[in-house]
Design an enzyme around this catalytic site. Structure first.
Site, PDB file in Angstrom:
ATOM      1  N   SER A 176     -28.796 -66.077 107.451  1.00 36.05           N
ATOM      2  CA  SER A 176     -30.264 -65.923 107.442  1.00 36.05           C
ATOM      3  C   SER A 176     -30.711 -64.482 107.642  1.00 36.05           C
ATOM      4  O   SER A 176     -31.684 -64.214 108.357  1.00 36.05           O
ATOM      5  CB  SER A 176     -30.913 -66.855 108.470  1.00 36.05           C
ATOM      6  OG  SER A 176     -30.605 -68.208 108.158  1.00 36.05           O
ATOM      7  N   ASN A 192     -24.753 -63.428  98.042  1.00 36.56           N
ATOM      8  CA  ASN A 192     -23.990 -64.624  97.688  1.00 36.56           C
ATOM      9  C   ASN A 192     -24.970 -65.602  97.057  1.00 36.56           C
ATOM     10  O   ASN A 192     -25.761 -66.231  97.752  1.00 36.56           O
ATOM     11  CB  ASN A 192     -23.354 -65.241  98.955  1.00 36.56           C
ATOM     12  CG  ASN A 192     -22.698 -66.578  98.664  1.00 36.56           C
ATOM     13  OD1 ASN A 192     -22.466 -66.934  97.502  1.00 36.56           O
ATOM     14  ND2 ASN A 192     -22.385 -67.332  99.715  1.00 36.56           N
ATOM     15  N   HIS A 202     -15.498 -68.818 102.923  1.00 37.62           N
ATOM     16  CA  HIS A 202     -16.904 -69.096 103.254  1.00 37.62           C
ATOM     17  C   HIS A 202     -16.961 -70.463 103.951  1.00 37.62           C
ATOM     18  O   HIS A 202     -16.217 -71.381 103.590  1.00 37.62           O
ATOM     19  CB  HIS A 202     -17.757 -69.098 101.988  1.00 37.62           C
ATOM     20  CG  HIS A 202     -19.234 -69.119 102.283  1.00 37.62           C
ATOM     21  ND1 HIS A 202     -19.881 -70.271 102.661  1.00 37.62           N
ATOM     22  CD2 HIS A 202     -20.160 -68.135 102.301  1.00 37.62           C
ATOM     23  CE1 HIS A 202     -21.160 -69.988 102.885  1.00 37.62           C
ATOM     24  NE2 HIS A 202     -21.354 -68.701 102.681  1.00 37.62           N
ATOM     25  N   LYS A 206     -24.364 -68.335  95.672  1.00 38.45           N
ATOM     26  CA  LYS A 206     -23.909 -69.732  95.780  1.00 38.45           C
ATOM     27  C   LYS A 206     -24.058 -70.421  94.416  1.00 38.45           C
ATOM     28  O   LYS A 206     -23.903 -69.777  93.390  1.00 38.45           O
ATOM     29  CB  LYS A 206     -24.673 -70.470  96.884  1.00 38.45           C
ATOM     30  CG  LYS A 206     -24.701 -69.693  98.195  1.00 38.45           C
ATOM     31  CD  LYS A 206     -25.130 -70.542  99.348  1.00 38.45           C
ATOM     32  CE  LYS A 206     -25.352 -69.666 100.567  1.00 38.45           C
ATOM     33  NZ  LYS A 206     -25.330 -70.426 101.801  1.00 38.45           N
ATOM     34  N   GLU A 258     -20.017 -64.878 109.967  1.00 40.47           N
ATOM     35  CA  GLU A 258     -21.116 -65.761 109.580  1.00 40.47           C
ATOM     36  C   GLU A 258     -21.144 -66.976 110.496  1.00 40.47           C
ATOM     37  O   GLU A 258     -20.426 -67.962 110.247  1.00 40.47           O
ATOM     38  CB  GLU A 258     -20.931 -66.224 108.133  1.00 40.47           C
ATOM     39  CG  GLU A 258     -20.970 -65.118 107.110  1.00 40.47           C
ATOM     40  CD  GLU A 258     -21.467 -65.638 105.781  1.00 40.47           C
ATOM     41  OE1 GLU A 258     -22.474 -65.107 105.289  1.00 40.47           O
ATOM     42  OE2 GLU A 258     -20.882 -66.591 105.241  1.00 40.47           O
ATOM     43  N   GLU A 274     -18.836 -72.875 103.684  1.00 40.77           N
ATOM     44  CA  GLU A 274     -19.071 -74.025 102.805  1.00 40.77           C
ATOM     45  C   GLU A 274     -17.782 -74.437 102.106  1.00 40.77           C
ATOM     46  O   GLU A 274     -17.579 -75.619 101.810  1.00 40.77           O
ATOM     47  CB  GLU A 274     -20.187 -73.686 101.798  1.00 40.77           C
ATOM     48  CG  GLU A 274     -21.541 -73.630 102.496  1.00 40.77           C
ATOM     49  CD  GLU A 274     -22.562 -72.708 101.875  1.00 40.77           C
ATOM     50  OE1 GLU A 274     -22.378 -72.263 100.724  1.00 40.77           O
ATOM     51  OE2 GLU A 274     -23.567 -72.404 102.553  1.00 40.77           O
ATOM     52  N   GLY A 287     -28.224 -70.369 106.091  1.00 41.41           N
ATOM     53  CA  GLY A 287     -29.209 -71.162 105.357  1.00 41.41           C
ATOM     54  C   GLY A 287     -30.147 -71.955 106.252  1.00 41.41           C
ATOM     55  O   GLY A 287     -30.867 -72.827 105.783  1.00 41.41           O
TER      56      GLY A 287
HETATM   57  C1  PEP Z   1     -24.184 -67.140 103.066  1.00 42.96           C
HETATM   58  O1  PEP Z   1     -24.197 -68.125 102.363  1.00 42.96           O
HETATM   59  O2  PEP Z   1     -23.184 -66.431 103.112  1.00 42.96           O
HETATM   60  C2  PEP Z   1     -25.388 -66.835 103.837  1.00 42.96           C
HETATM   61  C3  PEP Z   1     -25.326 -65.914 104.758  1.00 42.96           C
HETATM   62  O3  PEP Z   1     -26.512 -67.558 103.537  1.00 42.96           O
HETATM   63  P1  PEP Z   1     -28.002 -67.320 104.129  1.00 42.96           P
HETATM   64  O4  PEP Z   1     -28.261 -65.846 104.070  1.00 42.96           O
HETATM   65  O5  PEP Z   1     -28.875 -68.099 103.236  1.00 42.96           O
HETATM   66  O6  PEP Z   1     -27.982 -67.811 105.528  1.00 42.96           O
END
Ligand code: PEP
Length: 250
Positions: A211, A9, A96, A11, A167, A98, A173
C-alpha cells in the site's frame, strides 16, 4: 546515497489497450531528464513482448512477475529465465506473497527461482513478509529471516546481485501501510542478515511494498534502509506511480 528503485507490480491487471496507454503516460510523465530513481514495471507475461516495444529506449526497465524454477523442459505453462531474457527482462519478482499463498510456493522453490533468474542475468526481486497472525504472534523477524535465509543459502556469492522486497502480507492491497518506523525496523534486520552473508550488503537494495502511495512514499523512502518501493495498486495509475517516483529523495 544509493539510487532507489521504484518497481510497479501490475499483477493480473490491464489489457493491451490500457497497458499501452499506461506505459506511454509513464514515459511522457518521466520526460527525458535524469530520474531520481531507477524505474521498472513488472507486467503479466503475455504483455512482455508488447511492453518491450512500447518502452523502447525509455528509462523504464522491464520486469516479469514470475520465473520457472527449471531451465527448460516438460513444464507446461512455465516460462524460463532464458525466455524472459529474450524479451529484455531485467527484473523478476520471486516469492511474492500471492505466489506463496495461492501457488504454494515454498522457501525452497522461491530460492530455486531466484537462482534461475541470476543464472540468466536477471535480477530477482525476492519478496519476504509476514502475515498479520505472524506479526501479532511476534514472529515477524523469524519469518522474514527464514524466507531470506533460504535464498542466501542456495545462491552463495551471487546473493549480492538480488534485490529484496519487504512486503508485510497484511499491508498488500489492503490500504494498511506499515509505518515508516515499522518498515525500517524490519529492513534493518534484513540488512544485518545480508551483511552476515556478503561484504556488499550496503550497496544492495531492500524495497518496501504494501500500500505505498504518493502520500506515504516520501516518509518511507527517507528511512536509511529503505532503498525503494514495490508498488502494486498505485502502479496502475500513471499519476500515482509518477508521484511516488517524485517522492524519492534525490
Ligand atoms: C504488491 O503487490 O507487491 C503490492 C505491494 O501491492 P499494493 O501496493 O497494492 O499493496
Amino acid at each position: 546515497m544509493k539510487r532507489k528503485l521504484i518497481a510497479g507490480n501490475w499483477k493480473m491487471n490491464g489489457g493491451l489497450v490500457a497497458n499501452e496507454a499506461l506505459v506511454k503516460a509513464l514515459i511522457a510523465g518521466m520526460g527525458t531528464g535524469t530520474q531520481a530513481a531507477d524505474v521498472a514495471v513488472c507486467v503479466p507475461a503475455v504483455y512482455l513482448a508488447s511492453t518491450q516495444l512500447w518502452l523502447g529506449a525509455s528509462a523504464i526497465q522491464l520486469g516479469a512477475q514470475d520465473v520457472s524454477q527449471h531451465a527448460s523442459g516438460a513444464f507446461t505453462g512455465e516460462i524460463s529465465g532464458q525466455m524472459l531474457k529474450e524479451f529484455g527482462v531485467r527484473h523478476v519478482l520471486v516469492g511474492h506473497s500471492e505466489r506463496r499463498q495461492y501457488h504454494a510456493e515454498s522457501d525452497a522453490v522461491v530460492s530455486l527461482k531466484a537462482k534461475q533468474a541470476l543464472v540468466c542475468g536477471i535480477t530477482p526481486i525476492v519478496c519476504v513478509g509476514e502475515t498479520l497472525a505472524e506479526r501479532e504472534a511476534g514472529k515477524t523477524e523469524e519469518v522474514v529471516k527464514r524466507q531470506l535465509a533460504a535464498v542466501i543459502h542456495d545462491n552463495g556469492h551471487c546473493i549480492s546481485e538480488i534485490v529484496v522486497a519487504y512486503e508485510p502480507v497484511w499491508a498488500i492491497g489492503t490500504g494498511k501501510t506499515a509505518s515508516a518506523e515499522q518498515a525500517q525496523q524490519v529492513h534493518a534486520v534484513l540488512r544485518a542478515q545480508l551483511k552476515a552473508a556478503t561484504a556488499h550488503a550496503d550497496r544492495m537494495r531492500i524495497l518496501y511494498g504494501g500500500s505505498m502511495t504518493a502520500a506515504n512514499a516520501a516518509h518511507l523512502l527517507s528511512q536509511p534502509d529503505i532503498d525503494g518501493g514495490l508498488v502494486g495498486g498505485a502502479s496502475l495509475k500513471s499519476p500515482d506511480f509518477l508521484a511516488i517516483l517524485a517522492a524519492c529523495p534525490c
